[in-house]
Structures are given as structure tokens and as C-alpha cells.
Design an enzyme around this catalytic site. Structure first.
Site, PDB file in Angstrom:
ATOM      1  CG  MET A   1     114.195  37.909  89.714  1.00  0.00           C
ATOM      2  SD  MET A   1     113.373  36.814  90.863  1.00  0.00           S
ATOM      3  CE  MET A   1     112.247  36.020  89.766  1.00  0.00           C
ATOM      4  CB  CYS A   2     115.381  43.964  90.477  1.00  0.00           C
ATOM      5  SG  CYS A   2     117.160  44.074  90.685  1.00  0.00           S
ATOM      6  N   GLY A   3     112.701  43.822  91.987  1.00  0.00           N
ATOM      7  CA  GLY A   3     111.280  44.152  91.948  1.00  0.00           C
ATOM      8  C   GLY A   3     111.105  45.648  91.811  1.00  0.00           C
TER       9      GLY A   3
ATOM     10  NE  ARG B   1     110.495  40.535  90.206  1.00  0.00           N
ATOM     11  CZ  ARG B   1     110.466  39.742  89.155  1.00  0.00           C
ATOM     12  NH1 ARG B   1     109.665  38.707  89.113  1.00  0.00           N
ATOM     13  NH2 ARG B   1     111.228  39.975  88.112  1.00  0.00           N
TER      14      ARG B   1
ATOM     15  CB  THR C   1     112.890  44.892  96.251  1.00  0.00           C
ATOM     16  OG1 THR C   1     112.411  44.092  95.163  1.00  0.00           O
ATOM     17  CG2 THR C   1     111.720  45.535  96.975  1.00  0.00           C
TER      18      THR C   1
END
Lengths: 232, 302
Positions: B1-3, B32, B153
Site C-alpha cells: 500500500m503506502c501513503g 496505509r 508512510t
């Protein structure tokens, strides 16, 4: 207690959803206001009773997902998968909706007054979708049943591998997907568009059914063609 | 995912509050990306003959006890330079009054495990493993000031969870990139860049995108042209947010596989993977909120 207000800045969403699932139907709740949604995911998912819900602000992913019977309005925008897999009822987004709006909806009406992102109505299975703005690429991909009315433009590969869903587009279509084709508007199509625009609400009064094009499946992918060039 | 988060502020009052406004944005993207976090902040540029170098000592044996003072003495003894140093545990920003290359070469030679995070006249870079809350507290993000910043993130998918594989990635000077997604041709891009003398520090797919775009900028492309070439050369899923001395730039892959939402008003431009990271911003209810389209370039100037 037929009208209630929940402020998501004060009360956890899980408490609200649990109440809407377990207690509200038996208590005769008919109207619910949800404030400060602030992009939270899964607001008012899986409802199964006739209630009017107004979400004041921007909703996160899957708002009104799996809806049955309820009428849910989002005054701001909606994230990915709004009204995903809706069974019946209505979800109305006043702003824009992100990707996968109304994906695989079996029934009910999804209204989006702004633009919808990519893959709107992907795998639609009988629901209706009315979009005031434009839809992104790959919308109505493999849509099986139901109708989509698009008052703006459509992106690439509209209706790719379409089954029996029918799409009505007022604006331009960047490209049609495999097996999707433009067909003449019959009387029944004009009546369908008129009814769906009326159902979508006053914001859609400005559109005339005769301005829409019909997009449906050529059905050439329904049967395997052994003689075709099979190089992929 | 990741933000992904980004913030560019347009008033002096908000420049002083840049970090304070950004911390909830970063923490809002914890679900995320819970394994690492980082950000690059762009301040008023230093004089043309000065450079800032952000350094990370977490990979050295001493870790947060690294002898930064000693490093300053060594630099003076060996290179004859007075380096100003702003230290925060395992992190330091070194300010020097000479060209950065000899200094970086000396550091790599004598302190090979000291990680060089960024170089430039405007950029300070922080990244580490840990939740966004932990990382934000570790480096006191809430007191950062500046014109714009790029944050991330991480939920690792393509390479291991280590501080050097956290985002943002940098290449060259005053350029950084964060990525939500995964590239399918990072090794192809790498094989194209390495013979041109471009060195990689990790096996991370994002580093390939970062070095590709910085290479194009260095070859003379403006940001828009470089991004256009990025669309042609970089394959896979991505939302990229990039920072330069005076710009933030955002692109999404043609399939819009990874999200982004933008809120803009007269005082700021804020970008995040999801609206929930923007909800706390001042007067957000009256900001113009929109979803950036795939394969379009969005560039904002500070």
C-alpha cells in the site's frame, strides 16, 4: 426516535455502523445525519432497512457499500468503491466519486453529480448508475446487467467486454472497449434515459434523452470463434 | 500500500506552521504505511555556494550515539572546512560552504555506513523505520518550517523494511520523490541508467524512478518534459509526488491504480493518498477538493 444525529468527531464509526445494523431497524429510525465523516472508510455499509442517511462532508472508501433499501446521500465526495455491490435502495453523491463507483451493484440507483473515476460500474450486475459529470477509463468493464447514464464524457475502453448492461452517453467517448458498439436510440431507450434522469433528481433536469448515445454489446465475444486469428 | 502526503503553503504564517500541519497528515496515513515514514522539507535556499547534506547514522554501529562532533572535527582536519551541524539523535544536517562532492566522497570513504539522505540548498530529509507517529516524534517533525514538503508512510512490498529503503528517495540536489505503488520494470530502468554512470544505493523500485527523473532533469529537461518521459519509460502502478527547490509535482499511472486527492485554497495546496489526511487542515471545508486524473501532470510552485 425517528431522527438521529451522529458526529463522527465524537463517536467511533464502528459504534454508528453497529447501531445501524442491529438496533436502528427495530427502533423505527427513519432519518440519520452523520457529520464530520472526514474521509472515514465504510460509512453506512451493509444497511438493510428503509432509512434516509445524510453524510455531511467527504466520505472515504466503500460508503454505502452492499446497501439494501437505504437511501444514502453524501454531500461531499466519495472515495473508492462507493455503493459497491449495492443490492437495492439509493446512494447519491453530490460531489465527485473516485474509482470503482457502483462496482458489481446488483440493484438500486447510484447517482453521482460530479465526475466518477476509473472503472465506474465495473461488473455491474443489475444496478443503475447516473453520472452528472464524466467517467474515467474502463467504465462498465464486463458489465452484465443494469443501465448507466453518463451526462459528461467517457474515458478509454468504455464498456469493454460488455454483456447485457446498456450505457447511455451524452458527451464524447474517448474509445470503446472490445465488443462495445454505438447503437441507435429506440423509443424504449429514450424512455429509460428519461426515467433515470428523473429519478436522479432536479440536478439532471437540464439533460434531454435524445442527446444521449446508446452503447451496448455487439455480443461477438459471447461465443468462441475457432476460426479467428488466435495470436495474442 | 503506502501513503503519500504533500503540503505547499503560500503565507508566512503557514510557513512557520508547516510541520505542525503536516504531522496529522502523515499520521493519518498510518494504516496505509505503518512500517517506515519519512519526509523532505524545502526551506528558503542557502546562498549559491553553500550546501546542506542530511545524514543518517542509524546504520552505523554507534547509531543514535554517533559522534557528530567528531565528524565535524574530522572534516576540518582532513578537508579544512567548517561545517555547521544540526543534530537530532541519529540524524544531522551538515551545512558546508564548498561544493558537496568532495565532502560526500570523504564521508563515504571514511564512514561507509553513514547514510547520505539528501544534498541541496533547500532540502532537508528525514526517514526511518517505525510508525509515522514514532518517526514524527523522533525528529520533532511538528516544529519543521519551510515552504513545502513531501512525506511518505511505507508498507513495503518490493524491498525490505530498512531505513535506506524508506521514502523519500533523492538523487542529485534538491530533488526527491515518494511513491505509492510498485514498478514492473525497475531493473530495466536501472540497466539503462547504470552504464551512464548513475549509481544505485538500494534494490528498491522507487529508487529507479527517482534516478531516472533526476537524470532527465540533469540532462536539461524541464520538470514537465521529464515527467512526460517518465510516463513512457516507467511501467507499473504509481502515484509519484516529487519535490524540487520551488515545486511540488504529482503524477498517477494511466490506470490510476493508486489514489491521490488534492485540496487547494489561497493559503495552501495539500496532497494525500486519502482525504482523511486532509480533514484537519484549516478551512478545509471551503477548499477546492479534487482527484487528480491519471496520466496528467500536476505542478505547483512555491
Amino acid at each position: 426516535m425517528d431522527s438521529l444525529k451522529f458526529d463522527l468527531a465524537e463517536i467511533p464509526l464502528r459504534t454508528v455502523n453497529t447501531f445501524l445494523h442491529q438496533e436502528a431497524p427495530g427502533q423505527g429510525v427513519r432519518k440519520v445525519l452523520i457529520t464530520n465523516p472526514d474521509g472515514a472508510h465504510n460509512i453506512a455499509v451493509g444497511l438493510d432497512f428503509p432509512v434516509e442517511i445524510e453524510i455531511v462532508g467527504h466520505a472515504g472508501y466503500y460508503a454505502g457499500g452492499m446497501n439494501k433499501q437505504a437511501s444514502i446521500t453524501v454531500t461531499g465526495s466519495a472515495g473508492t468503491g462507493v455503493a459497491e455491490n449495492m443490492m437495492s435502495g439509493r446512494v447519491h453523491v453530490k460531489g465527485f466519486a473516485s474509482n470503482g463507483a457502483g462496482a458489481s451493484a446488483h440493484g438500486g440507483l447510484l447517482v453521482i453529480e460530479g465526475d466518477a473515476g476509473l472503472r465506474c460500474g465495473i461488473s455491474l450486475k443489475g444496478g443503475d448508475i447516473v453520472v452528472g459529470g464524466s467517467v474515467g477509463s474502463f467504465s462498465a468493464f464486463m458489465a452484465q446487467a443494469g443501465r448507466m447514464v453518463i451526462c459528461g464524457d467517457a474515458g478509454d475502453a468504455l464498456g469493454d467486454s460488455l454483456y447485457e448492461a446498456v450505457l447511455y452517453v451524452k458527451g464524447s467517448i474517448k474509445s470503446l472497449g472490445a465488443d462495445a458498439r454505438i447503437e441507435p436510440m429506440a423509443e424504449a431507450d429514450l424512455a429509460t434515459v428519461k426515467a433515470l434522469l428523473a429519478a436522479a433528481g432536479p440536478a439532471f433536469d437540464q439533460y434531454a434523452p435524445q442527446d444521449f448515445k446508446r452503447v451496448a454489446s455487439a455480443r461477438s465475444l459471447y461465443h468462441w470463434n475457432a476460426d479467428a486469428n488466435q495470436e495474442y | 500500500m503506502c501513503g503519500i502526503v504533500g503540503l505547499l503553503v503560500k503565507t508566512p504564517a503557514l510557513k512557520a506552521r508547516l510541520g505542525e500541519l503536516m504531522v496529522p497528515m502523515l499520521i493519518g496515513m498510518t494504516e496505509r504505511g505503518p512500517d517506515s515514514a519519512g519526509l523532505a522539507v524545502f526551506t528558503e535556499p542557502l546562498a549559491t555556494d553553500e550546501r546542506k547534506i542530511s545524514l543518517y547514522s542509524g546504520l552505523t554501529e554507534e547509531g543514535a550515539d554517533f559522534n557528530w562532533l567528531g565528524l565535524g572535527h574530522e572534516l576540518k582536519a582532513h578537508l579544512g572546512i567548517e561545517a555547521r551541524m544540526a543534530v537530532q539523535g541519529n540524524h544531522a544536517v551538515l551545512t558546508i560552504g564548498i561544493a558537496p562532492e568532495p565532502v560526500k566522497r570523504w564521508i563515504k570513504e571514511h564512514h561507509p555506513r553513514l547514510h547520505i539522505l539528501s544534498t541541496g540548498r533547500a532540502i532537508d530529509l528525514y526517514k526511518d523505520i517505525g510508525t509515522p507517529t514514532e518517526v514524527a516524534e523522533r525528529y520533532d517533525f511538528k516544529h519543521l518550517t519551510g515552504t513545502h514538503l513531501v512525506g511518505h508512510t511505507r508498507m513495503a512490498t518490493e524491498s525490505a523494511v530498512t531505513p535506506d529503503r524508506a521514502h523519500p528517495f533523492t538523487a542529485g540536489e534538491d530533488f526527491c520523490l515518494v511513491h505509492n505503488g510498485s514498478l514492473s520494470n525497475p531493473y530495466g530502468v536501472r540497466r539503462m541508467l547504470e552504464p551512464r554512470g548513475i549509481k544505485f544505493e538500494t534494490d528498491n523500485d522507487t529508487e529507479a524512478a527517482c534516478r531516472f527523473l533526476e537524470w532527465r532533469l540533469r540532462e536539461g529537461d524541464d520538470l514537465e518534459t521529464a515527467l512526460q518521459k517518465g510516463f513512457a519509460e516507467l511501467d507499473g502502478f504509481y502515484t509519484f509526488l516529487m519535490g524540487t527547490t520551488d515545486k511540488l509535482a504529482l503524477i498517477r499511472d494511466p490506470f490510476a491504480c493508486k489514489p491521490a486527492v488534492v485540496a487547494e485554497n489561497d493559503e495552501y495546496v495539500a496532497i494525500a493518498s486519502e482525504f482523511r489526511s486532509l480533514a484537519h487542515l484549516p478551512d478545509i471545508k471551503n477548499a477546492k477538493v479534487f482527484e487528480p486524473a491519471p496520466e496528467e501532470m500536476y505542478v505547483w510552485t512555491a
